[in-house]
Design an enzyme around this catalytic site. Sequence first.
Site, mmCIF file in Angstrom:
data_model
loop_
_atom_site.group_PDB
_atom_site.id
_atom_site.type_symbol
_atom_site.label_atom_id
_atom_site.label_comp_id
_atom_site.label_asym_id
_atom_site.label_seq_id
_atom_site.Cartn_x
_atom_site.Cartn_y
_atom_site.Cartn_z
ATOM 1 N N HIS A 65 0.845 -1.203 0.000
ATOM 2 C CA HIS A 65 0.000 0.000 0.000
ATOM 3 C C HIS A 65 0.870 1.238 0.000
ATOM 4 O O HIS A 65 2.095 1.150 0.217
ATOM 5 C CB HIS A 65 -0.942 -0.015 1.223
ATOM 6 C CG HIS A 65 -0.323 -0.587 2.454
ATOM 7 N ND1 HIS A 65 0.721 0.021 3.104
ATOM 8 C CD2 HIS A 65 -0.565 -1.743 3.142
ATOM 9 C CE1 HIS A 65 1.075 -0.712 4.144
ATOM 10 N NE2 HIS A 65 0.325 -1.814 4.190
ATOM 11 N N CYS A 117 2.864 -1.347 15.641
ATOM 12 C CA CYS A 117 2.839 -0.849 14.257
ATOM 13 C C CYS A 117 2.228 0.541 14.228
ATOM 14 O O CYS A 117 1.082 0.730 14.640
ATOM 15 C CB CYS A 117 2.058 -1.806 13.365
ATOM 16 S SG CYS A 117 1.981 -1.254 11.644
#
Length: 149
Positions: A65, A117
């Site tokens: 992405h 993350c």
Amino acid sequence: MSDAPIRKATAAGRWETVPVHEYKPEGSAPFRDVTRQVLFSRPELACEWRYFEVAAGGHSTLERHEHVHGVMILNGRGACLVGQEVRSVGPHDLVEIAPHTWHQFRATEAGPLGFLCLVNVERDRPALPDEADLEALRADPRVAAFIRV
Ligand code: MN
């Protein structure tokens, strides 16, 4: 947004009042045995800080992405693919995933892999590999041996 400024850790990869969710809706993408927790998310931040836990033998989705990930391994051991690179990872290792870079995380068979993350709140949806992408990835034997789809 959290309801308390201080949320104590209750176990490895668990915190007071932080719910444990399914990684992604079932059937939306290929993955195995992954949970997701959102640790920090509020309007004043342009980012979210999440904690993912891949169970022993499990794997995250092979995807890419535009948005970037800043990852720190927190618990356990495993391996990751970033681009064409496959590396084993363990506690406190840092993994930076640049835009449009294929990535996947796997836990060892011995135990779970937990990692923090960081992502932008406003972000594009992950893309999954098509057959041509998989053929290109599998041209490298190490990548071919690593990926799960
Ligand atoms: Mn991703």
